[in-house]
Design a protein around this motif. Structure first.
Motif, PDB file in Angstrom:
ATOM      1  N   PHE A  50      71.899 -25.054  44.222  1.00 14.10           N
ATOM      2  CA  PHE A  50      71.323 -23.729  44.430  1.00 14.10           C
ATOM      3  C   PHE A  50      72.301 -22.617  44.049  1.00 14.10           C
ATOM      4  O   PHE A  50      71.972 -21.704  43.294  1.00 14.10           O
ATOM      5  CB  PHE A  50      70.896 -23.561  45.897  1.00 14.10           C
ATOM      6  N   SER A  51      73.515 -22.699  44.593  1.00 13.58           N
ATOM      7  CA  SER A  51      74.433 -21.574  44.453  1.00 13.58           C
ATOM      8  C   SER A  51      75.049 -21.470  43.074  1.00 13.58           C
ATOM      9  O   SER A  51      75.439 -20.380  42.656  1.00 13.58           O
ATOM     10  CB  SER A  51      75.544 -21.676  45.507  1.00 13.58           C
ATOM     11  N   GLY A  52      75.168 -22.579  42.337  1.00 19.73           N
ATOM     12  CA  GLY A  52      75.757 -22.539  41.004  1.00 19.73           C
ATOM     13  C   GLY A  52      74.994 -21.615  40.078  1.00 19.73           C
ATOM     14  O   GLY A  52      75.529 -20.606  39.624  1.00 19.73           O
ATOM     15  N   PRO A  53      73.724 -21.925  39.781  1.00 21.75           N
ATOM     16  CA  PRO A  53      73.008 -21.079  38.837  1.00 21.75           C
ATOM     17  C   PRO A  53      72.644 -19.694  39.387  1.00 21.75           C
ATOM     18  O   PRO A  53      72.649 -18.733  38.634  1.00 21.75           O
ATOM     19  CB  PRO A  53      71.742 -21.880  38.520  1.00 21.75           C
ATOM     20  N   THR A  54      72.337 -19.577  40.669  1.00 22.23           N
ATOM     21  CA  THR A  54      71.885 -18.269  41.166  1.00 22.23           C
ATOM     22  C   THR A  54      73.032 -17.365  41.557  1.00 22.23           C
ATOM     23  O   THR A  54      72.854 -16.177  41.713  1.00 22.23           O
ATOM     24  CB  THR A  54      71.000 -18.416  42.418  1.00 22.23           C
ATOM     25  N   ARG A  55      74.217 -17.925  41.764  1.00 19.65           N
ATOM     26  CA  ARG A  55      75.386 -17.193  42.238  1.00 19.65           C
ATOM     27  C   ARG A  55      75.164 -16.540  43.609  1.00 19.65           C
ATOM     28  O   ARG A  55      75.785 -15.557  43.957  1.00 19.65           O
ATOM     29  CB  ARG A  55      75.825 -16.129  41.224  1.00 19.65           C
ATOM     30  N   TYR A  56      74.235 -17.076  44.372  1.00 20.29           N
ATOM     31  CA  TYR A  56      74.118 -16.706  45.777  1.00 20.29           C
ATOM     32  C   TYR A  56      75.130 -17.606  46.500  1.00 20.29           C
ATOM     33  O   TYR A  56      74.876 -18.796  46.651  1.00 20.29           O
ATOM     34  CB  TYR A  56      72.736 -17.032  46.316  1.00 20.29           C
ATOM     35  N   ILE A  57      76.258 -17.052  46.923  1.00 25.14           N
ATOM     36  CA  ILE A  57      77.256 -17.879  47.591  1.00 25.14           C
ATOM     37  C   ILE A  57      76.778 -18.145  49.016  1.00 25.14           C
ATOM     38  O   ILE A  57      76.752 -17.258  49.851  1.00 25.14           O
ATOM     39  CB  ILE A  57      78.628 -17.183  47.613  1.00 25.14           C
ATOM     40  N   ALA A 179      68.107 -18.269  34.622  1.00 23.55           N
ATOM     41  CA  ALA A 179      67.645 -16.950  34.182  1.00 23.55           C
ATOM     42  C   ALA A 179      67.676 -15.965  35.344  1.00 23.55           C
ATOM     43  O   ALA A 179      68.082 -14.814  35.200  1.00 23.55           O
ATOM     44  CB  ALA A 179      66.230 -17.052  33.611  1.00 23.55           C
ATOM     45  N   ILE A 180      67.282 -16.438  36.541  1.00 21.34           N
ATOM     46  CA  ILE A 180      67.302 -15.591  37.726  1.00 21.34           C
ATOM     47  C   ILE A 180      68.738 -15.171  38.037  1.00 21.34           C
ATOM     48  O   ILE A 180      69.021 -14.013  38.338  1.00 21.34           O
ATOM     49  CB  ILE A 180      66.686 -16.325  38.923  1.00 21.34           C
ATOM     50  N   GLY A 181      69.660 -16.135  37.951  1.00 20.54           N
ATOM     51  CA  GLY A 181      71.057 -15.821  38.225  1.00 20.54           C
ATOM     52  C   GLY A 181      71.605 -14.790  37.262  1.00 20.54           C
ATOM     53  O   GLY A 181      72.402 -13.936  37.630  1.00 20.54           O
ATOM     54  N   ALA A 182      71.150 -14.844  35.991  1.00 14.28           N
ATOM     55  CA  ALA A 182      71.680 -13.929  34.982  1.00 14.28           C
ATOM     56  C   ALA A 182      71.107 -12.529  35.144  1.00 14.28           C
ATOM     57  O   ALA A 182      71.829 -11.546  35.069  1.00 14.28           O
ATOM     58  CB  ALA A 182      71.406 -14.468  33.590  1.00 14.28           C
ATOM     59  N   ASP A 183      69.809 -12.400  35.330  1.00 10.89           N
ATOM     60  CA  ASP A 183      69.196 -11.081  35.522  1.00 10.89           C
ATOM     61  C   ASP A 183      67.825 -11.289  36.160  1.00 10.89           C
ATOM     62  O   ASP A 183      66.869 -11.636  35.488  1.00 10.89           O
ATOM     63  CB  ASP A 183      69.060 -10.342  34.183  1.00 10.89           C
ATOM     64  N   GLU A 184      67.766 -11.047  37.456  1.00  9.28           N
ATOM     65  CA  GLU A 184      66.550 -11.376  38.186  1.00  9.28           C
ATOM     66  C   GLU A 184      65.366 -10.527  37.734  1.00  9.28           C
ATOM     67  O   GLU A 184      64.256 -11.035  37.604  1.00  9.28           O
ATOM     68  CB  GLU A 184      66.790 -11.224  39.692  1.00  9.28           C
ATOM     69  N   THR A 185      65.600  -9.236  37.491  1.00  6.53           N
ATOM     70  CA  THR A 185      64.501  -8.372  37.069  1.00  6.53           C
ATOM     71  C   THR A 185      63.928  -8.839  35.746  1.00  6.53           C
ATOM     72  O   THR A 185      62.706  -8.981  35.583  1.00  6.53           O
ATOM     73  CB  THR A 185      64.995  -6.925  36.925  1.00  6.53           C
ATOM     74  N   ALA A 187      64.092 -11.749  34.509  1.00 12.41           N
ATOM     75  CA  ALA A 187      63.429 -13.037  34.706  1.00 12.41           C
ATOM     76  C   ALA A 187      62.017 -12.847  35.241  1.00 12.41           C
ATOM     77  O   ALA A 187      61.074 -13.505  34.796  1.00 12.41           O
ATOM     78  CB  ALA A 187      64.251 -13.903  35.654  1.00 12.41           C
ATOM     79  N   ARG A 188      61.878 -11.929  36.196  1.00 18.50           N
ATOM     80  CA  ARG A 188      60.532 -11.687  36.740  1.00 18.50           C
ATOM     81  C   ARG A 188      59.591 -11.199  35.653  1.00 18.50           C
ATOM     82  O   ARG A 188      58.441 -11.613  35.565  1.00 18.50           O
ATOM     83  CB  ARG A 188      60.605 -10.649  37.861  1.00 18.50           C
ATOM     84  N   HIS A 189      60.094 -10.296  34.803  1.00 20.63           N
ATOM     85  CA  HIS A 189      59.232  -9.764  33.749  1.00 20.63           C
ATOM     86  C   HIS A 189      59.010 -10.770  32.629  1.00 20.63           C
ATOM     87  O   HIS A 189      58.204 -10.545  31.745  1.00 20.63           O
ATOM     88  CB  HIS A 189      59.810  -8.456  33.202  1.00 20.63           C
ATOM     89  N   ALA A 190      59.763 -11.862  32.662  1.00 23.73           N
ATOM     90  CA  ALA A 190      59.515 -12.931  31.703  1.00 23.73           C
ATOM     91  C   ALA A 190      58.574 -13.970  32.306  1.00 23.73           C
ATOM     92  O   ALA A 190      58.417 -15.060  31.784  1.00 23.73           O
ATOM     93  CB  ALA A 190      60.835 -13.576  31.282  1.00 23.73           C
ATOM     94  N   GLY A 191      57.950 -13.654  33.429  1.00 24.67           N
ATOM     95  CA  GLY A 191      56.922 -14.529  33.985  1.00 24.67           C
ATOM     96  C   GLY A 191      57.432 -15.538  34.989  1.00 24.67           C
ATOM     97  O   GLY A 191      56.726 -16.472  35.345  1.00 24.67           O
ATOM     98  N   ASN A 193      58.411 -16.683  38.679  1.00 24.34           N
ATOM     99  CA  ASN A 193      58.231 -16.328  40.092  1.00 24.34           C
ATOM    100  C   ASN A 193      59.556 -16.575  40.808  1.00 24.34           C
ATOM    101  O   ASN A 193      59.797 -17.635  41.382  1.00 24.34           O
ATOM    102  CB  ASN A 193      57.114 -17.174  40.698  1.00 24.34           C
ATOM    103  N   ALA A 194      60.424 -15.561  40.758  1.00 26.08           N
ATOM    104  CA  ALA A 194      61.803 -15.748  41.199  1.00 26.08           C
ATOM    105  C   ALA A 194      61.888 -16.155  42.668  1.00 26.08           C
ATOM    106  O   ALA A 194      62.667 -17.038  43.038  1.00 26.08           O
ATOM    107  CB  ALA A 194      62.599 -14.467  40.957  1.00 26.08           C
ATOM    108  N   THR A 195      61.067 -15.538  43.520  1.00 25.97           N
ATOM    109  CA  THR A 195      61.135 -15.831  44.944  1.00 25.97           C
ATOM    110  C   THR A 195      60.847 -17.307  45.209  1.00 25.97           C
ATOM    111  O   THR A 195      61.574 -17.980  45.941  1.00 25.97           O
ATOM    112  CB  THR A 195      60.105 -14.965  45.701  1.00 25.97           C
ATOM    113  N   LEU A 196      59.788 -17.799  44.586  1.00 21.52           N
ATOM    114  CA  LEU A 196      59.369 -19.184  44.849  1.00 21.52           C
ATOM    115  C   LEU A 196      60.387 -20.183  44.307  1.00 21.52           C
ATOM    116  O   LEU A 196      60.723 -21.166  44.974  1.00 21.52           O
ATOM    117  CB  LEU A 196      57.997 -19.414  44.215  1.00 21.52           C
ATOM    118  N   VAL A 197      60.897 -19.922  43.110  1.00 23.45           N
ATOM    119  CA  VAL A 197      61.867 -20.847  42.512  1.00 23.45           C
ATOM    120  C   VAL A 197      63.124 -20.907  43.389  1.00 23.45           C
ATOM    121  O   VAL A 197      63.627 -21.984  43.714  1.00 23.45           O
ATOM    122  CB  VAL A 197      62.215 -20.418  41.072  1.00 23.45           C
ATOM    123  N   LYS A 198      63.618 -19.732  43.776  1.00 22.54           N
ATOM    124  CA  LYS A 198      64.825 -19.699  44.606  1.00 22.54           C
ATOM    125  C   LYS A 198      64.592 -20.424  45.927  1.00 22.54           C
ATOM    126  O   LYS A 198      65.408 -21.239  46.366  1.00 22.54           O
ATOM    127  CB  LYS A 198      65.225 -18.240  44.908  1.00 22.54           C
TER     128      LYS A 198
END
Lengths: 555, 291
Positions: A50-57, A179-185, A187-191, A193-198
């Motif tokens: 989880f934390s690797g790609p999203t960078r949510y430590i 993609a979410i980790g790189a730029d969440e906004t 990613a959302r506009h690229a279709g 569902n960031a919340t659900l994936v995370k």
């Protein structure tokens, strides 16, 4: 199979057999060491998932590990062993889902702090429960699980976690997560569902941690909240994953082995100075190895990207209609009662002075903002109020005024991210992505990280990413701004080519040459309202328009 | 009276949180370093005050004059020697935040380890001005009132320095936008180091004051860090008035929970409050919305 591959295969098999057979030849001390390595492997790999790609430590490892261990201790006398694991997994998953739902929308720093306190919070609640309801703190745990069996259980779990991580990386959710980790906004506009994936990956990672906790519980014959929810575990897992490299599946493993051995030596040799050395190691790793050990090795290994093959969908007749849409920010009415329609195959230009509400209007169309009043329809569907990723999947793509690419992802991955969840088909094929990049003029460089591109090339890439959604309608927010005259010519030609392919486009633009050359109709906004509309020739000669741009006196 | 029994100690505790959070918000808001070793620095200052009092019979209030400058210098060195490399290395703020969290984690363990070696794990306290006085029907020790008064004086001085002086204005400019500040001739690197050192001085002041009336041990720093973070975030990062209200609120809620429910649940209360605020207003009580 070449001879080299065959030899590698045999070595791997022998190594695997040696690892499986450890309990048969190792004595108690080395077996215990093996157990430590395995359970930290599970925890660090699950953490990095989880934390690797999203960078949510996340510092909640101890919380989930503790939930597993403690629930196993509570259910030990009443439930069979597989059921204990199931209960632990369920408890960890539920807590992760609840905390995830409430905290994953918090950005980085808030999440770190909350996860920092989660273990402590749960520990306090458990102690309170034990004191006031159960009337004694701590549980005795009698189990017939031997060290040997424990080793094999953890080995099995480690294999499952690594396979799960591998499957995740191969699936479209792996790329979506990066993609979410790189730029969440973006990613959302690229279709996506960031919340659900995370949330999904966070819960999965927590379940693995909880199961590891439940398996480890019998190792302590007596368990109390302070043992189960030991915050040190969270820190150790982070430092291990970071040493190895959290962005790679096998990275954490590379950190676990040396650090478990180091900690083992330290606790024996310098028991009183353990945390000083731990701290110094931590500082040294972050300062000297920001990408982890794997970051040193990775450039030497080429990473082939496998992409599932898919067929592009065929667009049916689209029509965008906006009815009396308004948006207020507190007392400021940024957009007021704007209505417009866009016909299939048309290019509609939106012009107007800075601050007239053009970008706010686009933001409402793409779902970045929700209109205060009014409705927006795409085809027959009402899209006002839908989240950005749903609008993107319905076939409305956009670029941003301040260009947004996902800098760490390669050019091809940036485009592939948008193709992941579009309507109908699954992810885009390599040829399709290549064609799109060719179309925008980025054909030959698909492996370069997007962050290394020049400004104009990032704009091209953003356009390719928008096109990968196979949109019915494309919103361009000052896509031509900041280009030099020759780039401008290329840019205009590119948009013309898209129109000729039948794409419907709404463009916000200050470059009047482009408006004249491209737009069938254009719409002028001033102070949040539409003040004129019609063909570019008519509109640009209109007195009110000139006044809006240049002011009364000069008009 | 129960109400004042909760309100007065709650205000004292809250005042301490405000002072401590003020230092953190300077370090985080201006120097962009999320310092997780913050609480350990606080406990170290508490131990310093204890040693000076028991060893040299030096009053904790005099110890302030020693501890604050020393802590500021140490923090400045930490920033210049270690953390500034992270600022140079990372172009985007997010990566810098993560890196600073991780490095200061390491620092946390080093300081904690040193204190464990020196003082062991047991709890310490000393008796200074612990004379009971009765105010509004509830009994309070003089040392708590003195601590509150000092916190108020120091806090007000910092607030005035930030809002009324050239240097303070420059500090606030860096907090708002470091790049824009550098364009108008502010030496951002020097000022960030200064703010980090100054924040470190404030936390030392907090540590000395807290030691007068709380028992503490070497492993307690994390709790202070968390509370300071909760106050800073609840109040809105960089918002001094927000931190004031959030700090006092937290102090009162904690005292109320400890008094009315269970002393073991204070942290649970803190986190529930924290989460509730963040769910309603993700940028804090008084934070600005970012798009």
């Amino acid at each position: 199979m070449t001879v080299r591959n065959a030899i590698l295969m045999i070595i791997a098999l022998l190594l695997g057999a040696a690892i499986v057979a450890v309990p048969l030849y190792a004595n108690g001390y080395y077996l215990a060491l093996g157990i430590s390595i395995l359970y930290f492997t599970v925890l660090a790999t699950a953490w990095a998932m989880f934390s690797g790609p999203t960078r949510y430590i996340s510092l909640a490892t101890a919380a989930f590990f503790g939930i597993g261990a403690y629930s196993a201790a509570i259910t030990a006398e009443t439930l069979s062993w597989p059921l204990q694991l199931l209960v632990a997994a369920g408890a960890g998953g539920v807590v992760a889902a609840i905390t995830g739902l409430s905290t994953l929308r918090l950005s980085g720093i808030y999440f770190v702090i909350f996860s920092f306190g989660l273990a402590e919070l749960i520990r306090q609640l458990v102690i309170w429960y034990e004191v006031n309801v159960h009337k004694s703190v701590g549980r005795y745990l009698f189990s017939d699980i031997t060290q040997e069996v424990l080793y094999w259980q953890l080995l099995g779990l480690a294999v499952v976690v690594l396979l799960a991580g591998y499957a995740l990386n191969r699936s479209r959710y792996g790329l979506a997560l990066r993609a979410i980790g790189a730029d969440e906004t973006a990613a959302r506009h690229a279709g996506i569902n960031a919340t659900l994936v995370k949330l999904g990956v966070f819960v999965a990672s927590a379940v693995f941690m909880s199961v590891a906790g439940a398996m480890m519980a019998p190792r302590w014959t007596y368990i109390d909240p302070a043992i189960a929810f030991n915050p040190m575990i969270s820190f150790q897992v982070v430092i291990m994953a970071l040493l190895g490299g959290a962005t790679h599946l096998l990275g954490p493993l590379l950190g676990v082995v040396p650090l478990v051995l180091l900690f083992e030596v330290l606790t024996a040799a310098l028991p009183n100075h353990f945390s000083i050395v731990l701290g110094l190691v931590f500082v040294a790793i972050v300062m000297a190895l920001p990408q982890g050990v794997i970051g040193l090795i990775a450039p030497l290994l080429a990473r082939p990207h496998a992409k599932p093959v898919a067929m592009p969908a065929i667009a049916e007749s689209p029509l965008l209609s906006v009815e009396r849409v308004s948006k207020s920010f507190g007392g400021l009415r940024a957009v007021e009662g704007v209505s417009l329609t866009v016909a299939q195959g048309e290019i509609l230009g939106i012009i107007g002075p800075n601050g007239s509400g053009k970008t706010t209007l686009l933001n409402m169309l793409s779902g970045a903002l929700i209109p205060t009043t009014g409705t927006i329809r795409l085809g027959d569907a009402v899209i006002s109020g839908l989240p950005a990723h749903k609008i993107a999947r319905l076939g409305l793509a956009r670029t941003f005024q301040l260009v947004r690419v996902m800098p760490e992802l390669s050019i091809a991955e940036n485009v592939a991210a948008a193709a992941l969840f579009r309507a109908g088909a699954s992810a885009g094929s390599e040829t399709e992505i290549h064609d799109l990049l060719e179309l925008v003029g980025l054909g030959r460089r698909s492996d370069t990280p997007a962050g290394e591109l020049t400004y104009i090339d990032q704009k091209r890439l953003e356009l390719a990413r928008a096109l990968a959604l196979e949109p019915r309608i494309l919103l361009l927010d000052e896509w031509l701004a900041g280009l030099n005259p020759s780039e401008l010519e290329t840019g205009i030609a590119l948009i013309a080519r898209l129109r000729d392919r039948g794409l419907t486009i709404v463009m916000v633009e200050h470059v009047m040459d482009a408006i004249r050359a491209l737009c069938n109709r254009c719409l002028v906004m001033s102070a949040g309202k539409v003040i004129a509309s019609g063909t570019p020739e008519v509109v640009l000669a209109d007195r009110t328009v000139i006044t809006a741009y240049l002011g009364e006196a000069d008009a | 009276m129960l109400l004042f029994d909760i309100l007065l100690p709650g205000l004292v505790l809250g005042g301490m949180y405000v002072l401590i959070a003020l230092g953190l918000t300077l370090q985080y808001g201006v120097a962009r370093i999320m310092n997780l070793s913050y609480g350990e620095a606080l406990v170290a200052a508490s131990f310093a005050a204890l040693s000076l009092y028991t060893g040299l019979s030096l009053s904790p209030l005099l110890a302030l004059l020693l501890a604050v400058p020393i802590a500021a210098v140490l923090n400045w060195l930490l920033y210049r020697l270690l953390l500034v490399r992270l600022v140079r290395r990372n172009k985007d703020a997010g990566a810098q935040e993560v890196d600073s969290i991780l490095v200061t984690f390491g620092v946390l363990f080093v300081i904690q380890g040193l204190m464990l070696v020196a003082f062991g794990g047991q709890y310490y306290s000393y008796s200074y001005l612990s004379i009971p006085v009765v105010i509004l029907g509830s009994t309070l020790a003089v040392n708590r009132l003195v601590a509150l008064a000092f916190a108020a004086v120091i806090g007000t001085a910092v607030y005035l320095a930030l809002t009324r002086t050239r240097l303070g204005t420059a500090v606030r400019a860096v907090a708002v936008d470091a790049r824009a500040a550098s364009l108008v001739g502010i030496d951002v690197a020097a000022l960030a180091g200064f703010a980090f050192a100054f924040g470190g001085g404030l936390v030392a002041a907090g540590g000395v004051l807290v030691s007068m009336f709380l028992t503490f041990n070497a492993a307690m720093g994390v709790v202070f860090t968390m509370k300071a973070l909760v106050v800073v975030i609840m109040g809105g990062v960089g918002n001094v008035m927000g931190a004031l209200i959030a700090g006092l609120l937290l102090g009162i809620v904690e005292t109320a929970v400890a008094r009315l429910v269970d002393p073991g649940l204070t942290l649970a209360a803190t986190y529930t409050l924290f989460l509730a605020v963040l769910l309603v207003r993700p940028t804090g009580l008084f934070g600005k919305a970012t798009s």
